[in-house]
Design a protein around this motif. Structure first.
Motif, PDB file in Angstrom:
ATOM      1  N   PRO B  53       0.813  -1.232   0.000  1.00  0.00           N
ATOM      2  CA  PRO B  53       0.000   0.000   0.000  1.00  0.00           C
ATOM      3  C   PRO B  53       0.841   1.275   0.000  1.00  0.00           C
ATOM      4  CG  PRO B  53       0.011  -0.980   2.193  1.00  0.00           C
ATOM      5  CD  PRO B  53       0.761  -1.929   1.295  1.00  0.00           C
ATOM      6  N   ALA B  56       0.107   4.056   2.588  1.00  0.00           N
ATOM      7  CA  ALA B  56      -1.198   4.725   2.599  1.00  0.00           C
ATOM      8  C   ALA B  56      -1.765   4.736   4.016  1.00  0.00           C
ATOM      9  CB  ALA B  56      -2.156   4.006   1.646  1.00  0.00           C
ATOM     10  N   THR B  57      -2.514   5.788   4.303  1.00  0.00           N
ATOM     11  CA  THR B  57      -3.098   5.913   5.635  1.00  0.00           C
ATOM     12  C   THR B  57      -4.596   5.647   5.582  1.00  0.00           C
ATOM     13  OG1 THR B  57      -3.373   8.287   5.283  1.00  0.00           O
ATOM     14  CG2 THR B  57      -1.374   7.570   6.430  1.00  0.00           C
ATOM     15  N   VAL B  58      -5.099   5.049   6.674  1.00  0.00           N
ATOM     16  CA  VAL B  58      -6.529   4.752   6.767  1.00  0.00           C
ATOM     17  C   VAL B  58      -7.044   5.234   8.116  1.00  0.00           C
ATOM     18  CG1 VAL B  58      -8.320   2.977   6.766  1.00  0.00           C
ATOM     19  CG2 VAL B  58      -6.312   2.703   5.298  1.00  0.00           C
ATOM     20  N   LEU B  74      -5.787  -4.218   7.944  1.00  0.00           N
ATOM     21  CA  LEU B  74      -5.112  -3.196   7.143  1.00  0.00           C
ATOM     22  C   LEU B  74      -3.730  -2.895   7.712  1.00  0.00           C
ATOM     23  CD1 LEU B  74      -8.175  -0.883   6.433  1.00  0.00           C
ATOM     24  CD2 LEU B  74      -6.865  -2.171   4.726  1.00  0.00           C
ATOM     25  N   ARG B  75      -3.623  -2.867   9.021  1.00  0.00           N
ATOM     26  CA  ARG B  75      -2.298  -2.627   9.608  1.00  0.00           C
ATOM     27  C   ARG B  75      -1.355  -3.775   9.253  1.00  0.00           C
ATOM     28  NH1 ARG B  75      -1.339  -2.039  16.003  1.00  0.00           N
ATOM     29  NH2 ARG B  75      -1.664  -4.293  15.800  1.00  0.00           N
ATOM     30  N   TYR B  79      -0.642  -0.786   6.059  1.00  0.00           N
ATOM     31  CA  TYR B  79      -1.232   0.549   6.125  1.00  0.00           C
ATOM     32  C   TYR B  79      -0.891   1.205   7.462  1.00  0.00           C
ATOM     33  CZ  TYR B  79      -4.104  -0.643   2.077  1.00  0.00           C
ATOM     34  OH  TYR B  79      -4.542  -1.002   0.826  1.00  0.00           O
ATOM     35  N   ASN B  80      -0.930   2.526   7.418  1.00  0.00           N
ATOM     36  CA  ASN B  80      -0.810   3.326   8.625  1.00  0.00           C
ATOM     37  C   ASN B  80      -2.240   3.630   9.091  1.00  0.00           C
ATOM     38  OD1 ASN B  80      -0.254   5.175  10.588  1.00  0.00           O
ATOM     39  ND2 ASN B  80       1.290   6.272   9.385  1.00  0.00           N
ATOM     40  N   THR B 522     -12.432  -4.073   3.486  1.00  0.00           N
ATOM     41  CA  THR B 522     -10.981  -3.880   3.437  1.00  0.00           C
ATOM     42  C   THR B 522     -10.384  -4.530   2.191  1.00  0.00           C
ATOM     43  OG1 THR B 522     -10.788  -5.756   4.936  1.00  0.00           O
ATOM     44  CG2 THR B 522     -10.565  -3.598   5.893  1.00  0.00           C
ATOM     45  N   HIS B 526      -8.375  -2.319  -0.406  1.00  0.00           N
ATOM     46  CA  HIS B 526      -6.985  -2.644  -0.716  1.00  0.00           C
ATOM     47  C   HIS B 526      -6.793  -2.800  -2.224  1.00  0.00           C
ATOM     48  CE1 HIS B 526      -2.975  -4.216  -0.157  1.00  0.00           C
ATOM     49  NE2 HIS B 526      -3.287  -5.305  -0.837  1.00  0.00           N
ATOM     50  N   VAL B 529      -6.536   0.517  -3.687  1.00  0.00           N
ATOM     51  CA  VAL B 529      -5.277   1.201  -3.376  1.00  0.00           C
ATOM     52  C   VAL B 529      -4.129   0.662  -4.230  1.00  0.00           C
ATOM     53  CG1 VAL B 529      -3.523   1.561  -1.581  1.00  0.00           C
ATOM     54  CG2 VAL B 529      -5.947   1.837  -1.041  1.00  0.00           C
TER      55      VAL B 529
END
Lengths: 152, 532
Positions: B53, B56-58, B74-75, B79-80, B522, B526, B529
């Protein structure tokens, strides 16, 4: 059929709720002493638990206390959390009966529809109760069962 | 079928009704499926989010099971992630109340929970079907220990205020007698060749044998008082040892009494896919699941954050929020993407620039009324006096049911009953009362089934879901029409925002629905993204 359980109790119990029992304490809702006195003197009729499929009370106040007060609160002040329940007290949206009749019958946003639980006369009764109580005095142009019928 | 069944007892019409009830579990299942309540979980193991990703931040709104599932996955995928949560703790509707907890519902009514140490009450979800694969898998992965939840207990009661003089009846009596009477009547019809068109001679013989076994019929195809029927329904005096060993068979209830009672209508409950045994519960309370997620995500959750606005543009998403308890200055959280698990009941009131289609969906979802009670009793009289170990008694009283704790059996001491779980008008009526009044009523009603309530009740708690400050209702109620019009829009990625939660599922009000919707959201996010 079960005999409708007609229960009368003090409006104060709704306002103060828990203060009377171990482990249940009312907060953030300290009523004005004058309001309390008034509440003590007014017996609010509640007709509850008579039918799993519909509400049986015919009186607007009884209907308000056993349904609407759950969200809009006993005093009609609404409540605020992550989202809010609008106050009905002093709410200009209920100046005319058509709008509250529509909302009661069909619901709005997260508010469920009550048209299936109430007949036309009950809808008119509860709408007229909120329009002429809870600090409101919209006495002209009362809601009618016919109005409710046309809204369905 | 002819009308030759004219002896005293059920008429042909009653027989048809009884057979209809036997088919009822299937019919009810079909109805439930239409409402989306009984779908099998589509979970097929942990999701694999392949691809980078690129930092990328979520922003995840809501630390319930949907939000925390999304955040966790996601983490893990790189992802952040940050989470904003309105409450002071995680879990959302995955929630247990126990000693030391304070719960203030809308209107300001506060309950200080007084249950003894080790006891609890689940106001929200309270049982896990064996086929809710995602919930079970996350419990396994997060180390949440499960124990059996007793849904069907043959020794619990079926109760109607209008039947058997209001005296609760054992489930095993109603069930076995109902089966026996139906088998006897049906066997007569079969013997009179009523099913000629539908069955061969061989089939008919097999059917008769099946009815004899299933209904505990005697050699004359009769359902009568006997040791044999008592082996199903229980004895008047159980077999014993020594000089008192001789059992006394019990007398079956009359078919017409069972029919008139309506209690047969409860028999199919445990046959429903979502209530079939075995069911499960976390050891120590349902909130152990939420707490397990919270342990993984503690460092990225901001608690007491009330979202006040949600905006998105081509660059990202911005949520405005204030301190949920103290208000004060508005702060903002920004990210490239947003997974929003805020219930639509609350979202209707959050200013946003989501699409008009999404806002139409948000406005189309009413939230159900529901109420639950936890009642602590000074002794486990249901076990000590009535040999009821876990399970559920169903009643036509406004409390709808009483569920006995599925833990701590046969050791004496105290117990917390689920003292009621109601929907519809009764839930509205309970919710409109103060918590104290609700509990008082629940005790009063329950005492009609268990008079021991009168001496054993100690302290109680209740939750009327419309007064829960962070949901404003129990769950989002779709109809076939609103689903057809809005569901896809509600579930699709709207610019940079995707919704998740039980309301974005075909398993509404279940934890499985919340988790599956988060996994689906998610996965699609994803793909967006990494593929652009």
């Amino acid at each position: 059929m079960p005999h409708p359980a007609r229960i009368t109790r003090f409006a104060l119990a709704l306002v103060l709720g828990g203060g009377l029992a171990t482990g249940l304490v009312a907060q953030d809702n300290d009523p004005d002493p004058e309001d309390l006195e008034q509440a003590i003197n007014e017996e609010a009729p509640i007709v509850a638990f008579a039918d799993p499929g519909r509400f049986v009370a015919e009186d607007g106040e009884a209907l308000y206390n056993s349904i609407c007060a759950g969200c809009h609160m006993p005093d009609g002040q609404g409540a605020v959390g992550a989202g809010a329940y609008p106050a009905l007290a002093g709410n200009p949206m209920i100046e005319f009966p058509e709008y509250p009749v529509q909302v009661v019958i069909h619901g709005q946003n997260a508010m469920p529809a009550f048209g299936g639980y109430l007949d036309d006369a009950q809808v008119a009764a509860v709408v007229n109760y909120i329009r002429t109580n809870l600090g409101n005095s919209y006495t002209e142009d009362p809601a009618t069962p016919e109005m409710a019928s046309e809204t369905r | 079928m002819d009308d030759s069944i004219s002896r005293p007892g059920p008429s042909r019409r009653q027989l048809l009704g009884m057979i209809g009830t036997l088919a009822g579990s299937a019919a009810m299942y079909t109805a439930m499926t239409k409402l989306g309540h009984a779908q099998e979980s589509s979970y097929r193991g942990p999701i694999q989010l392949q691809g980078d990703p690129n930092g990328a931040t979520v922003l995840v709104l809501g630390a319930g099971l949907a939000g925390m599932t999304a955040a966790l996955e996601l983490r893990n995928a790189g992802y952040n992630v940050q989470i904003l949560e309105y409450r002071e703790k995680a879990g959302g509707r995955n929630w247990s109340l126990r000693r030391g907890d304070t719960y203030t519902e809308l209107g300001g009514f506060t309950q200080n929970i007084q249950f003894d140490e080790g006891h609890y009450f689940n106001p929200g979800p309270w049982r896990i079907p064996y086929h809710h694969h995602a919930v079970l898998d996350y419990c396994r992965r997060l180390g949440v220990q499960l124990e059996p939840f007793i849904q069907v207990n043959h020794n619990a009661y079926l109760h109607s205020t209008k039947a058997f003089d209001g005296k609760p009846q054992r489930f095993r009596h109603i069930m076995n007698d109902f089966h026996g009477h139906v088998a006897e009547l049906l066997s007569k019809s079969v013997q009179q060749n009523a099913l000629n068109a539908a069955a061969t001679q061989e089939d008919t013989e097999i059917l008769l044998e099946a009815l004899r076994e299933w209904g505990a019929l005697d050699e004359n195809m009769r359902y009568v008082q006997s040791e044999h029927t008592s082996e199903f329904r229980g004895f008047a005096k159980d077999p014993g040892g020594g000089l008192t060993a001789v059992p006394e068979p019990s007398q079956p209830l009359a078919a017409s009494d069972i029919l008139k009672s309506g209690l047969w209508s409860r028999l199919a409950n445990g046959n429903l896919y979502e209530f079939q045994m075995p069911m499960f519960q976390p050891v120590g309370g349902m909130d152990q699941i939420g707490l397990a997620f919270q342990r993984e995500l503690q460092d990225i959750i901001t608690f007491n954050a009330k979202v006040t606005e949600l905006r998105q543009d081509e660059n990202g998403v911005t949520a405005s929020w204030i301190d949920a308890r103290n208000g004060g200055e508005t702060r903002t959280a920004t990210a490239d993407w947003c997974v929003c698990t805020i219930p639509f009941s609350v979202m209707t009131q959050i200013p946003n620039n989501l699409s008009s289609g999404m806002n139409a969906a948000i406005s189309a979802l009413p939230y159900a009324a529901s109420v639950k009670f936890g009642l602590q009793m000074s002794r486990r009289f249901w076990e000590e006096d009535e040999a009821i170990f876990g399970g559920i008694t169903y009643t036509d009283l406004p409390i709808s049911l009483i569920s006995y704790p599925s833990t701590g059996y046969n050791q004496g001491g105290k117990g917390v009953l689920l003292g009621g779980y109601s929907w519809g008008t009764y839930a509205y009526e309970f919710t409109a009362m103060s918590p104290e009044e609700r509990v008082r009523r629940a005790v009063e009603f329950g005492a009609q089934i268990h008079p021991q309530y009168n001496e054993a009740f100690e302290t109680g708690a209740s939750v009327g879901w419309h007064r829960v400050p962070w949901t404003l209702g129990c769950y989002g109620v779709w109809t076939e029409e609103t689903r057809a019009e809005h569901y896809r829009t509600a579930a699709e990625i709207d610019g940079r925002v995707v919704m998740a939660g039980e309301h974005i599922s075909y398993i509404p009000a279940w934890m499985e629905g919340a988790i599956l919707s988060a996994l689906d959201a998610t996965t699609r996010l994803h793909q967006r993204v990494v593929n652009g």
